[in-house]
Write a protein that holds these residues in place. Structure first.
Motif, PDB file in Angstrom:
ATOM      1  N   ARG A  81       2.212   1.541  -3.616  1.00  0.00           N
ATOM      2  CA  ARG A  81       1.237   2.020  -4.468  1.00  0.00           C
ATOM      3  C   ARG A  81       1.094   3.569  -4.193  1.00  0.00           C
ATOM      4  NH1 ARG A  81       2.835  -1.536  -6.539  1.00  0.00           N
ATOM      5  NH2 ARG A  81       1.610  -3.407  -7.430  1.00  0.00           N
ATOM      6  N   GLN A  82       1.025   3.985  -3.031  1.00  0.00           N
ATOM      7  CA  GLN A  82       0.638   5.409  -2.541  1.00  0.00           C
ATOM      8  C   GLN A  82       1.925   6.322  -2.808  1.00  0.00           C
ATOM      9  OE1 GLN A  82      -0.072   5.325   1.523  1.00  0.00           O
ATOM     10  NE2 GLN A  82      -2.282   4.925   1.300  1.00  0.00           N
ATOM     11  N   GLY A  85      -1.882   5.253  -7.916  1.00  0.00           N
ATOM     12  CA  GLY A  85      -2.078   4.150  -6.635  1.00  0.00           C
ATOM     13  C   GLY A  85      -2.984   3.049  -6.633  1.00  0.00           C
ATOM     14  N   ASP A  86      -2.981   2.316  -7.577  1.00  0.00           N
ATOM     15  CA  ASP A  86      -4.113   1.235  -7.756  1.00  0.00           C
ATOM     16  C   ASP A  86      -3.596   0.291  -6.614  1.00  0.00           C
ATOM     17  OD1 ASP A  86      -5.721  -0.493  -8.866  1.00  0.00           O
ATOM     18  OD2 ASP A  86      -4.525  -1.132 -10.479  1.00  0.00           O
ATOM     19  N   LEU A  87      -4.809   0.172  -6.048  1.00  0.00           N
ATOM     20  CA  LEU A  87      -4.903  -1.069  -4.964  1.00  0.00           C
ATOM     21  C   LEU A  87      -5.431  -2.213  -5.193  1.00  0.00           C
ATOM     22  CD1 LEU A  87      -5.343   1.637  -2.030  1.00  0.00           C
ATOM     23  CD2 LEU A  87      -3.376   0.752  -2.874  1.00  0.00           C
ATOM     24  N   VAL A 139       1.017  -1.367   0.021  1.00  0.00           N
ATOM     25  CA  VAL A 139       0.111   0.075   0.012  1.00  0.00           C
ATOM     26  C   VAL A 139       0.976   1.202   0.038  1.00  0.00           C
ATOM     27  CG1 VAL A 139      -1.495   1.310   1.293  1.00  0.00           C
ATOM     28  CG2 VAL A 139      -2.153  -1.062   1.022  1.00  0.00           C
ATOM     29  N   GLU A 169      -4.498  -5.085  -6.124  1.00  0.00           N
ATOM     30  CA  GLU A 169      -3.895  -6.175  -5.920  1.00  0.00           C
ATOM     31  C   GLU A 169      -3.885  -6.261  -4.388  1.00  0.00           C
ATOM     32  OE1 GLU A 169       0.790  -7.991  -5.837  1.00  0.00           O
ATOM     33  OE2 GLU A 169       0.343  -6.109  -7.042  1.00  0.00           O
ATOM     34  N   CYS A 170      -3.945  -5.277  -3.807  1.00  0.00           N
ATOM     35  CA  CYS A 170      -3.932  -5.269  -2.266  1.00  0.00           C
ATOM     36  C   CYS A 170      -5.264  -5.857  -1.748  1.00  0.00           C
ATOM     37  CB  CYS A 170      -4.008  -3.867  -1.343  1.00  0.00           C
ATOM     38  SG  CYS A 170      -1.776  -3.315  -1.952  1.00  0.00           S
ATOM     39  N   ARG A 171      -6.319  -5.281  -2.512  1.00  0.00           N
ATOM     40  CA  ARG A 171      -7.613  -5.820  -2.029  1.00  0.00           C
ATOM     41  C   ARG A 171      -7.885  -7.388  -2.403  1.00  0.00           C
ATOM     42  NH1 ARG A 171      -8.988  -0.890  -4.264  1.00  0.00           N
ATOM     43  NH2 ARG A 171      -9.868   0.683  -2.792  1.00  0.00           N
TER      44      ARG A 171
END
Length: 373
Positions: A291-292, A361-363, A288, A365-367
């Motif tokens: 990405r941020q 900052g695409d999240l 995260v 993958e984290c989700r």
């Protein structure tokens, strides 16, 4: 002939030391813990013997009434009121005799039980009286036919508690069980097997209903031997219970070990799972953050580009305005082509639409990883 007997011939001479066991240390109280109540561990004149052969005082039994079980082994008490009918006469009598022994061992200057004036020098086990010299002579004269053997107090004081209890046990006598003789001190030496009671010679001879007879000592010895035999048989049976107890103890130990092993395994696996989750947490938080940071850089570049375009437009507007106000023809001719090219380049620029820009900052993958976790 009885009248010619001297007063001292049936007992020891006070001036002559008699044979006595060697001197022993004072009574060791731990040796007689067995005569105490097995509940509160105190002496009590009201000791009851339960069917499980444990001994409890009335106080402990009263507290245990609602349960109606032995607090030591949990055996049921058959009496409805929770109080057994059988008194433990052995323990209560031993308590009384030990109390007497302590009085002899610890108390100097014991007073005579009869005259209450002089110092006692002897003790009669049959009468359970302390006697001074004068009362001792009267006692021996009165009881010369019964042969009461008295003991010197100084000799008793030198004995051990065990010796004293054994000696007083041998001096105890059974009295006739007939109602008319119970309170008259008629000593019995005969046992009626029919009514199972001790009798004196008069009752045995005059009452034809009592038969067959035997010597009272033979009967007491037979009863003792019967108890010893049963106790030995129980010892043999006890080995089976001890083996079962050992097996149950081993099983309980194995069960406890298995439960402890499983508890440790669960804790170990839970700690491993927590560590994995913490590790995944750190990785996701790091992702995260990455990405941020990437999104911040992309937005910063786009903002910088847009801000530059806006500044160029402001500068072009300002320059064209100033040329219209202050430029000479020569200056217009020289600068107009350059300014025109710059303005055309600005006209070709178009602001990027929101749908055309990638989400900073695409999240995603984290989700996805969080959902899988």
């Amino acid at each position: 002939e009885d009248g010619a007997a001297t007063p001292m011939e049936t007992g020891p001479h006070l001036g002559t030391p008699s044979c006595s066991p060697p001197s022993h240390p004072p009574v060791v109280e731990d040796d007689f813990q067995f005569i105490l109540c097995e509940g509160c561990q105190r002496e009590s004149p009201n000791l009851k013997l339960l069917t499980c052969l444990h001994t409890l005082c009335l106080g402990c039994l009263s507290k245990n009434k609602p349960i109606r079980q032995c607090p030591v082994c949990r055996t049921a008490i058959p009496q409805a009121n929770g109080i057994p009918n059988m008194d433990n006469l052995l323990f209560t009598n031993l308590q009384a005799r030990l109390k007497l022994y302590r009085k002899i061992s610890n108390g100097d200057g014991l007073s005579c039980s009869r005259c209450q004036k002089e110092v006692a020098v002897v003790w009669c086990p049959e009468c359970e009286d302390f006697l001074c010299t004068k009362c001792f002579e009267d006692h021996q004269w009165f009881f010369k036919k019964r042969s009461h053997e008295v003991r010197k107090v100084e000799e008793l004081r030198a004995e051990s508690a065990h010796w004293f209890l054994e000696d007083t046990r041998r001096s105890c006598n059974l009295f006739c069980s007939s109602p008319g003789h119970a309170n008259q001190g008629h000593i019995s030496s005969i046992y009626c097997k029919k009514c199972k009671k001790p009798l004196c010679c008069s009752c045995a001879l005059l009452d034809s209903q009592h038969a067959p007879f035997c010597d009272i000592r033979s009967e007491t010895q037979r009863r003792q031997e019967e108890l010893v035999t049963m106790s030995q048989e129980l010892k043999q049976k006890r080995s089976g219970f001890e083996a079962t107890h050992a097996v149950l103890q081993d099983e309980a130990t194995r069960l406890e070990e298995a439960q402890q092993e499983m508890r440790e395994l669960i804790q170990q696996r839970a700690e491993q799972l927590v560590q994995l989750i913490r590790q995944e947490e750190e990785e996701l938080l790091g992702l995260v953050e990455a990405r941020q940071e990437q999104g911040r850089r992309e937005l910063a570049r786009e903002l910088q580009h847009v801000e530059g375009v806006l500044r160029r437009m402001e500068a072009s507007e300002r320059l064209v305005e100033k040329m219209s106000l202050y430029a000479t023809e020569q200056e217009v001719m020289d600068m107009q082509p350059f300014i025109k090219d710059s303005l055309e380049e600005l006209q070709r620029l178009q602001p990027a639409a929101a749908r055309d820009r990638a989400e900073p900052g695409d999240l995603a993958e984290c989700r996805a990883r969080l959902q899988a976790l």
